[in-house]
Design a protein around this motif. Sequence first.
Motif, short mmCIF file in Angstrom:
data_model
loop_
_atom_site.label_atom_id
_atom_site.label_comp_id
_atom_site.label_asym_id
_atom_site.label_seq_id
_atom_site.Cartn_x
_atom_site.Cartn_y
_atom_site.Cartn_z
N ARG A 172 0.84 -1.16 -0.54
CA ARG A 172 -0.01 -0.05 -0.04
C ARG A 172 1.25 0.94 0.05
NH1 ARG A 172 -2.47 0.06 5.27
NH2 ARG A 172 -3.42 2.24 4.36
N PRO A 173 0.69 2.84 -0.76
CA PRO A 173 0.96 3.44 -0.68
C PRO A 173 1.20 4.25 0.33
CG PRO A 173 -1.48 3.78 -1.93
CD PRO A 173 -0.48 2.37 -1.23
N PHE A 174 2.75 5.19 1.27
CA PHE A 174 2.75 5.58 1.99
C PHE A 174 1.93 5.43 3.16
CE2 PHE A 174 2.69 9.33 -1.55
CZ PHE A 174 3.88 10.06 -0.78
N VAL A 175 2.42 4.04 3.44
CA VAL A 175 2.02 3.40 5.25
C VAL A 175 3.66 3.76 5.68
CG1 VAL A 175 0.27 2.14 3.79
CG2 VAL A 175 2.86 1.36 4.40
N GLY A 176 4.79 4.46 5.16
CA GLY A 176 5.75 4.68 6.53
C GLY A 176 5.85 6.19 7.15
N ALA A 177 6.45 6.29 7.21
CA ALA A 177 6.69 7.34 8.58
C ALA A 177 6.39 9.11 7.08
CB ALA A 177 8.10 7.72 8.77
N ALA A 178 6.05 8.61 6.21
CA ALA A 178 6.11 10.03 5.37
C ALA A 178 4.85 10.20 5.06
CB ALA A 178 6.91 10.10 4.10
N GLY A 179 4.58 8.88 4.62
CA GLY A 179 3.08 8.53 4.64
C GLY A 179 1.83 8.38 5.98
N GLN A 180 2.34 8.70 7.29
CA GLN A 180 1.91 8.97 8.14
C GLN A 180 2.43 10.32 8.50
OE1 GLN A 180 4.05 6.83 11.04
NE2 GLN A 180 3.03 5.10 10.43
N LEU A 181 3.23 11.45 8.16
CA LEU A 181 3.19 12.52 8.39
C LEU A 181 1.42 12.79 7.38
CD1 LEU A 181 3.80 15.28 9.20
CD2 LEU A 181 5.85 15.02 6.95
N LEU A 182 1.93 12.66 5.65
CA LEU A 182 1.28 12.75 5.03
C LEU A 182 -0.79 12.65 5.81
CD1 LEU A 182 0.16 13.31 1.80
CD2 LEU A 182 0.33 10.99 1.77
N ASP A 183 -0.78 11.09 6.24
CA ASP A 183 -2.18 11.10 6.58
C ASP A 183 -2.21 12.52 8.13
OD1 ASP A 183 -2.99 8.86 5.52
OD2 ASP A 183 -2.30 7.34 7.07
N ARG A 184 -1.61 13.25 8.42
CA ARG A 184 -1.69 13.69 9.68
C ARG A 184 -2.34 15.80 8.71
NH1 ARG A 184 2.19 11.77 11.90
NH2 ARG A 184 3.83 13.06 11.67
N MET A 185 -1.49 15.59 7.63
CA MET A 185 -1.80 17.02 6.52
C MET A 185 -3.04 16.93 6.44
SD MET A 185 2.02 16.73 4.45
CE MET A 185 1.26 17.99 3.62
N LEU A 186 -3.56 15.56 5.19
CA LEU A 186 -5.15 15.24 5.11
C LEU A 186 -5.92 15.70 6.39
CD1 LEU A 186 -4.65 12.51 2.72
CD2 LEU A 186 -4.52 14.93 1.96
N ALA A 187 -5.55 15.36 7.38
CA ALA A 187 -6.55 15.36 8.88
C ALA A 187 -6.42 16.98 9.09
CB ALA A 187 -6.17 14.24 9.64
N ALA A 188 -5.82 17.21 9.04
CA ALA A 188 -5.60 19.11 9.70
C ALA A 188 -7.11 19.34 8.14
CB ALA A 188 -4.32 19.81 9.16
N ILE A 189 -6.96 19.08 6.90
CA ILE A 189 -8.16 19.93 6.20
C ILE A 189 -9.13 18.79 6.48
CG2 ILE A 189 -6.51 21.97 4.77
CD1 ILE A 189 -6.69 19.63 3.31
N ASP A 190 -9.53 18.35 7.67
CA ASP A 190 -10.51 17.35 7.21
C ASP A 190 -10.82 16.50 6.34
OD1 ASP A 190 -12.43 16.68 9.32
OD2 ASP A 190 -14.13 17.92 8.13
N MET A 191 -9.21 15.78 5.49
CA MET A 191 -9.64 15.16 4.57
C MET A 191 -8.72 13.48 5.12
SD MET A 191 -9.44 17.02 0.86
CE MET A 191 -10.08 15.98 0.16
N GLY A 192 -9.11 12.49 4.19
CA GLY A 192 -8.60 11.33 4.58
C GLY A 192 -9.13 10.75 3.54
N ARG A 193 -7.98 9.21 3.78
CA ARG A 193 -8.08 8.38 2.92
C ARG A 193 -9.37 7.43 2.40
NH1 ARG A 193 -2.45 5.30 2.33
NH2 ARG A 193 -1.05 6.46 3.85
N THR A 194 -10.32 7.14 3.31
CA THR A 194 -11.78 6.89 3.76
C THR A 194 -12.59 8.15 4.23
OG1 THR A 194 -11.01 5.70 5.65
CG2 THR A 194 -10.80 4.09 3.45
N HIS A 195 -12.01 8.86 4.60
CA HIS A 195 -12.95 9.66 5.48
C HIS A 195 -14.33 10.42 4.28
CE1 HIS A 195 -14.04 13.68 6.23
NE2 HIS A 195 -14.01 14.27 7.32
N ALA A 196 -15.45 10.29 5.45
CA ALA A 196 -16.58 9.75 4.23
C ALA A 196 -17.24 11.06 3.95
CB ALA A 196 -17.71 9.96 5.86
N ASP A 197 -16.88 12.54 3.72
CA ASP A 197 -17.30 13.40 3.49
C ASP A 197 -15.98 13.97 2.49
OD1 ASP A 197 -19.30 13.42 4.69
OD2 ASP A 197 -18.79 14.45 6.01
N ALA A 198 -14.88 13.43 3.05
CA ALA A 198 -13.84 14.35 1.32
C ALA A 198 -12.84 13.36 1.57
CB ALA A 198 -12.74 15.24 1.85
#
Length: 257
Positions: free
Chosen positions: A124-150
């Motif tokens: 799976r892409p972006f699951v290491g340290a960089a991927g975890q930061l990417l997830d936090r960055m997305l969460a900061a704008i209320d988005m995410g890989r499987t976010h219900a609305d975004a």
Amino acid sequence: MESVEYHQALALLHWQIELGATEAICDAPVNRYEVPAAVEKPKPAKPGPGRVVPMAAGIDPLAEATRFAAAAQTLEDLRAAMQAFEHCELKRGARNMVFSDGTPGARVMIVGEAPGRDEDREGRPFVGAAGQLLDRMLAAIDMGRTHADAPVYITNVLPWRPPQNRDPKPDEIAMMKPFLIRHIELAKPEVLVIVGNWAAQALLGKRGITRLRGQWAQVQGLAALPMFHPAYLLRSPEFKREAWADLLELKARLARG
Ligand code: URA
């Protein structure tokens, strides 16, 4: 010695390095002054019934990639076509093909560079340290890989890990680009987020992410926003300020519809 497969051999080498081995030597001494007997070059085998013709024999890998990609009508077809594609050397050193993660059909498609060690293990892409930061960055704008609305959909330029995480080579990018372009067509995002220099090279034909970031571009008729790669932000956190501005710009663009 019994034959070992690639990952076993690599693990054995790492283990020996940990034990302090600094040099490779053979069981028998080597006389480096000896003049080797002339070795006759093997003649190329003629293709015949039941014989596998080597890949180079008249096959153009780029044309083959283009043909495979064009035939794919769904994301699952595309995944299978990439699995069946045998012309990229990276495939031989990789444990898993890394196709995508997140939500197909999401408004945002993120394109990274290539799998690292963790992604290669998990497939799976972006699951290491960089991927975890990417997830936090997305969460900061209320988005995410499987976010219900975004939700977002995530892939990479290359689906196989380059050995030792080396940079992708131009011919590897060129060979796999038809698959990436088809991936974008089939995932049908509204907006692309191009993370890092290698994704910029593949999709915009240029590098220089410091200059490119935050400036909307067009890729395949879609709005595309280049950003710093999260792995770069881990090494240079002082650029998180710019990354935050780019995230807000992405959010604002999505809100405009
Ligand atoms: N870096 C990338 O560009 N992609 C990944 O999947 C992981 C790290």
